[in-house]
Scaffold this motif. Structure first.
Motif, short mmCIF file in Angstrom:
data_model
loop_
_atom_site.label_atom_id
_atom_site.label_comp_id
_atom_site.label_asym_id
_atom_site.label_seq_id
_atom_site.Cartn_x
_atom_site.Cartn_y
_atom_site.Cartn_z
N TYR A 275 4.01 -12.14 -5.39
CA TYR A 275 4.49 -11.58 -6.67
C TYR A 275 4.96 -10.14 -6.54
CZ TYR A 275 -0.31 -9.70 -7.61
OH TYR A 275 -1.52 -9.05 -7.56
N THR A 276 6.00 -9.84 -7.31
CA THR A 276 6.47 -8.47 -7.47
C THR A 276 5.90 -7.99 -8.81
OG1 THR A 276 8.48 -9.34 -8.46
CG2 THR A 276 8.57 -8.84 -6.10
N SER A 277 6.21 -6.75 -9.19
CA SER A 277 5.58 -6.24 -10.41
C SER A 277 6.09 -7.01 -11.63
CB SER A 277 5.86 -4.75 -10.56
OG SER A 277 7.23 -4.58 -10.77
N GLY A 278 5.29 -7.01 -12.65
CA GLY A 278 5.70 -7.72 -13.87
C GLY A 278 4.63 -7.63 -14.93
N GLN A 279 5.00 -8.09 -16.10
CA GLN A 279 4.14 -7.99 -17.27
C GLN A 279 3.45 -9.34 -17.50
OE1 GLN A 279 4.61 -4.99 -19.16
NE2 GLN A 279 2.93 -5.50 -20.56
N ILE A 280 2.12 -9.30 -17.68
CA ILE A 280 1.43 -10.52 -18.11
C ILE A 280 0.67 -10.15 -19.37
CG2 ILE A 280 -0.30 -12.26 -17.55
CD1 ILE A 280 0.31 -12.10 -14.75
N GLY A 281 1.08 -10.68 -20.48
CA GLY A 281 0.49 -10.28 -21.76
C GLY A 281 0.68 -8.79 -21.92
N ASP A 282 -0.43 -8.08 -22.14
CA ASP A 282 -0.27 -6.62 -22.29
C ASP A 282 -0.58 -5.87 -20.99
OD1 ASP A 282 -2.94 -7.10 -22.24
OD2 ASP A 282 -3.34 -6.40 -24.30
N ARG A 283 -0.69 -6.61 -19.90
CA ARG A 283 -0.96 -5.95 -18.61
C ARG A 283 0.33 -5.83 -17.79
NH1 ARG A 283 -4.25 -9.58 -15.34
NH2 ARG A 283 -3.32 -11.17 -16.66
N LEU A 284 0.53 -4.66 -17.19
CA LEU A 284 1.65 -4.50 -16.26
C LEU A 284 1.05 -4.55 -14.85
CD1 LEU A 284 4.64 -3.93 -15.71
CD2 LEU A 284 4.07 -1.50 -15.73
N LEU A 285 1.36 -5.60 -14.12
CA LEU A 285 0.79 -5.72 -12.77
C LEU A 285 1.72 -5.06 -11.76
CD1 LEU A 285 -1.41 -7.67 -13.76
CD2 LEU A 285 -0.86 -9.10 -11.81
N PRO A 286 1.15 -4.25 -10.84
CA PRO A 286 2.01 -3.73 -9.76
C PRO A 286 2.36 -4.87 -8.81
CG PRO A 286 -0.29 -3.10 -9.41
CD PRO A 286 -0.24 -3.83 -10.73
N ALA A 287 3.39 -4.67 -8.01
CA ALA A 287 3.72 -5.67 -7.00
C ALA A 287 2.53 -5.85 -6.07
CB ALA A 287 4.94 -5.22 -6.21
N TYR A 288 2.31 -7.06 -5.60
CA TYR A 288 1.20 -7.31 -4.68
C TYR A 288 1.28 -6.35 -3.50
CZ TYR A 288 -1.81 -9.48 -1.23
OH TYR A 288 -2.79 -9.68 -0.28
N ALA A 289 2.51 -6.18 -2.98
CA ALA A 289 2.69 -5.35 -1.78
C ALA A 289 2.30 -3.90 -2.02
CB ALA A 289 4.14 -5.44 -1.30
N ASP A 290 2.26 -3.46 -3.29
CA ASP A 290 1.90 -2.07 -3.60
C ASP A 290 0.43 -1.91 -3.96
OD1 ASP A 290 4.51 -1.39 -3.21
OD2 ASP A 290 5.05 -1.56 -5.33
N GLU A 291 -0.33 -2.99 -3.97
CA GLU A 291 -1.75 -2.88 -4.34
C GLU A 291 -2.50 -2.12 -3.25
OE1 GLU A 291 -3.51 -3.89 -6.91
OE2 GLU A 291 -2.66 -5.73 -7.79
N PRO A 292 -3.47 -1.29 -3.64
CA PRO A 292 -4.25 -0.56 -2.63
C PRO A 292 -4.94 -1.53 -1.67
CG PRO A 292 -4.94 0.04 -4.89
CD PRO A 292 -3.90 -1.01 -5.02
N GLY A 293 -4.86 -1.20 -0.39
CA GLY A 293 -5.54 -2.03 0.61
C GLY A 293 -4.68 -3.15 1.17
N VAL A 294 -3.50 -3.37 0.57
CA VAL A 294 -2.63 -4.45 1.07
C VAL A 294 -1.70 -3.90 2.15
CG1 VAL A 294 -0.65 -5.90 0.42
CG2 VAL A 294 -2.68 -5.84 -1.03
N ASP A 295 -1.57 -4.68 3.23
CA ASP A 295 -0.59 -4.33 4.26
C ASP A 295 0.62 -5.24 4.04
OD1 ASP A 295 0.95 -4.00 6.46
OD2 ASP A 295 -0.56 -4.64 7.92
N PRO A 296 1.72 -4.70 3.46
CA PRO A 296 2.86 -5.56 3.10
C PRO A 296 3.42 -6.31 4.30
CG PRO A 296 3.18 -3.30 2.29
CD PRO A 296 1.96 -3.28 3.16
N ALA A 297 3.26 -5.72 5.50
CA ALA A 297 3.83 -6.36 6.70
C ALA A 297 3.11 -7.67 7.04
CB ALA A 297 3.76 -5.38 7.87
N ARG A 298 1.92 -7.85 6.53
CA ARG A 298 1.22 -9.12 6.82
C ARG A 298 1.89 -10.28 6.13
NH1 ARG A 298 -5.05 -7.96 7.48
NH2 ARG A 298 -5.05 -10.06 8.27
N GLN A 299 2.71 -9.98 5.12
CA GLN A 299 3.42 -11.03 4.37
C GLN A 299 2.47 -12.07 3.78
OE1 GLN A 299 7.10 -12.47 6.11
NE2 GLN A 299 7.72 -10.51 5.30
#
Ligand code: BG6
Length: 457
Positions: A275-299
């Motif tokens: 997932y990329t960033s987006g709105q779910i109800g009243d929550r704005l979720l950051p992109a998975y790749a931008d979450e703390p602790g995530v290594d985007p290169a792991r795919q």
């Protein structure tokens, strides 16, 4: 229930799993009269004292409303020991602090569980000790096999409980009643009448600060390899003569051994997306790749799909489409059995004819049957209707239900060692294809219905 004194020794007691799932489930079990004669002992590397631990126990019990006398008695008598459970001397100290039969719950990552088991071999366990392992059981077929070998050196298979909390969900267990306690359902469940089966578990939750575990796992390992294959097994297994552990688990093992990627082609018959960033109800979720602790290169994928065949006489030719995703707006959690068209509809009956569907909803717990009838208005025009029923949650939450089995020494709802390995064998061709890059990692915005190129659309 047992009259014998038991100690539930939780390794990893100060961790997240213990607080969020294990203790609340235990609290409900105790509150509803189960787990009699239980002593609770927590062990972890954090420098906690008994009082800090008891506060944790009380808070977690209260999370699901367990605050009666029985729950309080267990909390007040429980103790916490600081220990490195990969060290023999510490393990010895923990086992010596237990009373009666010992149930050791490894609320630990697989690598630490394996080290703790290796250390236990040197310490030796009292007879009748039960060992409880959390999901994921290993990280692939080889590590699951190695862990099984280690565990089997410690205690017999019947004393090993591999937890899959979906087997404690009341709607999942209701599949048994629905299939085997009705005359009108079971005869229709085969390739004679069924066109396809979808097992979908899409959640609107995102990563929820679990990067440390999830980024090394991903949706296929986290949900499909474990929970969804267990649901598939309950939907496809032959009727066991009883729900005794060996009968029930044999039937599940048989269908899972016959399960493989559709056409043996993991490239065409799997999908992965993040997932990329987006709105779910009243929550704005950051992109998975931008979450703390995530290594985007792991795919790491946050949504996985795969189509499997259950190659038995009964099910050959029926595609089972499995899918689970995080941060999906539609929040679909159900198994849908779609039936073939009737052989013929009489001339003169018109209207939109939709395939019959039996839908088993997991949260909310419900069962619906979509059929065509001569509805209101013109009696020769067909109308789709749904016969449905929603039922309340089970008496116990899933962890309470599986813990009941563990403490009653009944492994029926625990995953057997051979089956844990089989489930890895089913998904490994997909994981291998993904590693080569042959299946592209798609994107989907958080809050959307998932990736565009889906096997379920
Ligand atoms: C867990 C997974 O096993 O199951 C989670 O690790 C998932 O990622 C959860 O959210 C879903 O189960 P439940 O009972 O919360 O619906």
């Amino acid at each position: 229930a047992t009259d014998t004194r038991q100690t539930l020794l939780i390794l990893g007691a100060s961790g997240d799993l213990t607080a969020r799932l294990l203790l609340p489930g235990l609290g409900r079990l105790v509150d509803t009269g189960g787990a009699e004669n239980l002593t609770l002992l927590g062990a972890g590397t954090d420098d906690w004292d008994d009082e800090r631990w008891r506060t944790r126990v009380r808070e977690s019990f209260a999370a699901l409303g367990a605050s009666g006398d029985r729950a309080e008695a267990v909390a007040a008598a429980s103790r916490y020991l600081r220990a490195d459970v990969t060290h023999g001397a510490d393990l010895r100290r923990l086992l010596d602090a237990c009373q009666g039969e010992i149930v050791v719950f490894f609320a630990l990552p697989p690598s630490v569980t394996a080290k703790a088991c290796a250390a236990m071999k040197d310490v030796g366990l009292p007879p009748r000790t039960r060992l409880v392992c959390e999901k994921p059981f290993g990280v692939d077929a080889d590590s699951a096999h190695a862990l099984n070998e280690l565990l089997n050196q410690l205690v017999p298979e019947g004393q090993i409980h591999r937890i899959d909390h979906f087997l404690g969900k009341s709607t999942v267990l209701n599949i048994l009643g629905l299939r085997f306690a009705n005359r009108i359902v079971e005869p229709l469940l085969s390739n004679v009448h069924v066109a396809s089966v979808d097992i979908v578990f899409d959640e609107d939750l995102g990563l929820e600060s679990r990067a440390g575990y999830y980024d090394g796992a991903g949706a296929l390992m986290d949900m499909v390899q474990s929970h969804l294959l267990q649901i598939l097994a309950l939907l496809t297994m032959d009727a066991p003569p009883s729900l005794a552990a060996h009968e029930f688990r044999d039937r599940k093992a048989q269908v899972l051994r016959a399960t493989r990627v559709w056409d043996d082609d993991p490239v065409d018959w799997s999908r992965r997306a993040r997932y990329t960033s987006g709105q779910i109800g009243d929550r704005l979720l950051p992109a998975y790749a931008d979450e703390p602790g995530v290594d985007p290169a792991r795919q790491t994928e946050t949504l996985a799909e795969m189509v499997v065949a259950v190659d038995t006489w009964r099910w050959a030719g029926v595609p089972f489409r499995l899918r689970s995703g995080k941060a999906v707006g539609s929040k679909r959690k159900e198994a849908v059995i779609t039936f073939k068209e009737p052989p013929r509809t009489p001339d003169g009956l018109t209207g939109p004819e939709q395939p019959d569907r039996l839908r088993i909803g997991f949260t909310p717990d419900r069962i619906d049957l979509d059929i065509n009838i001569n509805g209101p208005g013109d009696p020769f025009v067909l109308d789709p209707v749904t016969l449905g029923s929603e039922f309340g949650p089970g008496e116990l939450p899933p962890y309470g239900e599986v813990l009941r089995g563990v403490l009653d020494d009944d492994p029926t709802l625990s995953v057997r060692g051979d089956t844990a390995e089989t489930c890895w064998h089913i998904v490994e061709p997909v994981l291998a294809a993904w590693r080569t890059g042959a299946v592209p990692l798609q994107d989907y915005p958080a809050g959307s219905t998932g990736p565009k190129d889906s096997l379920l659309s």
